[in-house]
Design a protein around this motif. Sequence first.
Motif: not given
Length: 137
Positions: A29-55
């Motif tokens: 009974t699961a819908p075949t078009h489930a909505r994804i709420y995670s954000s790829l741009p947010l994940q990219i900014f978090i990844y870059l912020n981890e490197r920026y934080l250390a430097a």
Amino acid sequence: MAKTPATAAPDSDAIKQPPAAGAAAAKSTAPTHARIYSSLPLQIFIYLNERYLAAMWLVLLLLLVYKSYAFPYAGAALPLEISGLFVFAGLEVTRLFMGSCTRGNKMEERSTLGIFLGLTMVTVFVHLFYCIWQTYV
């Protein structure tokens, strides 16, 4: 004259829906078009912020050490700025953990993303302090 099965008009419901393939299809009974709420741009900014934080943290620490030798600090200003730098590192690591793929963004947890956004507001003021308001800029 009675219609034979070969000449009967096809049922409109049979045309629209293909027959179920086994018991698994009947239970699904699961819908075949489930909505994804995670954000790829947010994940990219978090990844870059981890490197920026250390430097940035290393550069700020080295600058504070240099300024402690080059300029006279009044009272407890230098120890407060250095301890604030360590508190800032802990706060930023916690913020990035809450927003990263292990928690809020990829797991789509709203409460964790709320904590992430709240800690982001706090770290904005810490960035402003170290960029504008510290003793020797």
